[in-house]
Write a protein that holds these residues in place. Sequence first.
Motif, mmCIF file in Angstrom:
data_model
loop_
_atom_site.group_PDB
_atom_site.id
_atom_site.type_symbol
_atom_site.label_atom_id
_atom_site.label_comp_id
_atom_site.label_asym_id
_atom_site.label_seq_id
_atom_site.Cartn_x
_atom_site.Cartn_y
_atom_site.Cartn_z
ATOM 1 N N LYS A 38 0.783 4.327 0.922
ATOM 2 C CA LYS A 38 2.179 4.754 0.988
ATOM 3 C C LYS A 38 3.047 3.916 0.045
ATOM 4 C CE LYS A 38 5.998 5.441 4.255
ATOM 5 N NZ LYS A 38 6.429 5.330 5.684
ATOM 6 N N THR A 39 2.844 2.607 0.067
ATOM 7 C CA THR A 39 3.607 1.726 -0.823
ATOM 8 C C THR A 39 3.198 1.957 -2.271
ATOM 9 O OG1 THR A 39 3.709 0.067 0.933
ATOM 10 C CG2 THR A 39 4.215 -0.669 -1.302
ATOM 11 N N TYR A 40 1.935 2.176 -2.507
ATOM 12 C CA TYR A 40 1.431 2.473 -3.852
ATOM 13 C C TYR A 40 2.132 3.690 -4.438
ATOM 14 C CZ TYR A 40 -1.976 4.364 -7.234
ATOM 15 O OH TYR A 40 -2.585 4.900 -8.339
ATOM 16 N N ARG A 41 2.285 4.726 -3.630
ATOM 17 C CA ARG A 41 2.935 5.956 -4.114
ATOM 18 C C ARG A 41 4.435 5.771 -4.304
ATOM 19 N NH1 ARG A 41 -0.728 8.351 -0.319
ATOM 20 N NH2 ARG A 41 0.930 8.381 1.261
ATOM 21 N N ARG A 42 5.023 4.857 -3.545
ATOM 22 C CA ARG A 42 6.472 4.646 -3.648
ATOM 23 C C ARG A 42 6.846 3.763 -4.828
ATOM 24 N NH1 ARG A 42 10.075 0.799 -1.872
ATOM 25 N NH2 ARG A 42 8.496 -0.366 -0.684
ATOM 26 N N LEU A 43 6.064 2.726 -5.077
ATOM 27 C CA LEU A 43 6.453 1.751 -6.090
ATOM 28 C C LEU A 43 6.171 2.209 -7.519
ATOM 29 C CD1 LEU A 43 5.523 -1.658 -4.431
ATOM 30 C CD2 LEU A 43 7.705 -0.450 -4.475
ATOM 31 N N PRO A 55 6.740 5.252 -8.937
ATOM 32 C CA PRO A 55 7.956 5.914 -9.455
ATOM 33 C C PRO A 55 9.137 4.963 -9.615
ATOM 34 C CG PRO A 55 6.923 7.261 -7.769
ATOM 35 C CD PRO A 55 6.194 5.935 -7.760
ATOM 36 N N LEU A 56 9.199 3.901 -8.806
ATOM 37 C CA LEU A 56 10.290 2.939 -8.934
ATOM 38 C C LEU A 56 10.306 2.319 -10.326
ATOM 39 C CD1 LEU A 56 12.546 1.202 -7.561
ATOM 40 C CD2 LEU A 56 10.746 -0.426 -6.961
ATOM 41 N N GLU A 77 13.130 -5.356 -5.530
ATOM 42 C CA GLU A 77 12.688 -4.306 -4.616
ATOM 43 C C GLU A 77 11.184 -4.094 -4.733
ATOM 44 O OE1 GLU A 77 13.370 0.476 -3.664
ATOM 45 O OE2 GLU A 77 14.710 -0.555 -5.079
ATOM 46 N N TYR A 78 10.691 -4.166 -5.958
ATOM 47 C CA TYR A 78 9.263 -3.953 -6.198
ATOM 48 C C TYR A 78 8.415 -5.033 -5.518
ATOM 49 C CZ TYR A 78 4.807 -3.987 -8.662
ATOM 50 O OH TYR A 78 3.465 -4.003 -8.949
ATOM 51 N N GLY A 83 8.247 -4.963 -1.762
ATOM 52 C CA GLY A 83 7.319 -3.944 -1.278
ATOM 53 C C GLY A 83 5.872 -4.356 -1.436
#
Length: 317
Positions: free
Chosen positions: A201-206, A208-209, A224-225, A228
Amino acid sequence: MTHNAKIPVGISACLLGMEVRHDKGHKRSRYCTDVLSRYFTFRSLCPEMGAGMSAPRKAMHLTEEGGVVRMETTDGKRDVTPLMNDFIQRSVPELSSLRGFILTAKSPSCGMERIRHYTPEGNVLHRDGEGLFAAALKREYPLMPLEEAGRLNDDALRENFIERVFLYDDWCQMVEAGLTPKGLIEFHSRHKFQLLAHCQKTYRRLGPLLADLKSGSLEAIAEEYIDGVMLAMKKQVSRGAHVNTLQHLTGFLREDLSQEDRTHINDQIQAYLREEVPLVVPMTLLRGALRKVHLPYVNAQRYLTPYPDALGLRNRV
């Protein structure tokens, strides 16, 4: 990847065999002194001694009344809270160069969790407190990996802590060299599969960040990165997550490796899933295969070598 320079890590002085405890004893951790000292440069610290107390001294505990926590001798005759707070204010800001800290369990200063708080009358109020020094470390350095020495006897907790220390060291070195978009992207690139293994979940979120580093200040995005990343890294990797990550990496070899070699690697991945072989077996096969091909991006993945092999942290079934 090679790990040459020792990493600066803090440690409770009693864990190195120093006779600083209240009974003038110590709690030497042979794993720390005999194994981790090969890779970590330890900075030892005893909050009580640093605060000006002697060894031996009266035993102490934490009391709580009206939400206010104090450190007192167990006989209630001496309140050492001002001494401890003064030491914390002086010492904690000077620990920013550390990449982790190994603490003593059950200590009213260094205990990381499950510390008893007592009423002024001496009755147990609750059992989920933190030592005063350990709590200050968490507040000042929320990203810094912390662990109690006793918990390092657990295979999974030991590997998780050491992996986080090496990753945090890499982050600190990158920031100290000067935060740049290129440096941030390269950090993410080499730790990408570690992140995938720990938390999809964190992999998919970070990902695109970091796709648009012009959307905000670089410092804010980096903060933020890494918040996470370090939170995700606290999660222990399941056997299934390791299998998923290994299969992802093996997929990069589809065009460069024979069907026989790919089958052999996949067979050992499945054997690991069935708990027949330790993680080091399919990992070693994969690393060997990667040496035969030119895949710089995959070879740079810290997931393959997150810490020195000699630690043997992936050798258990």
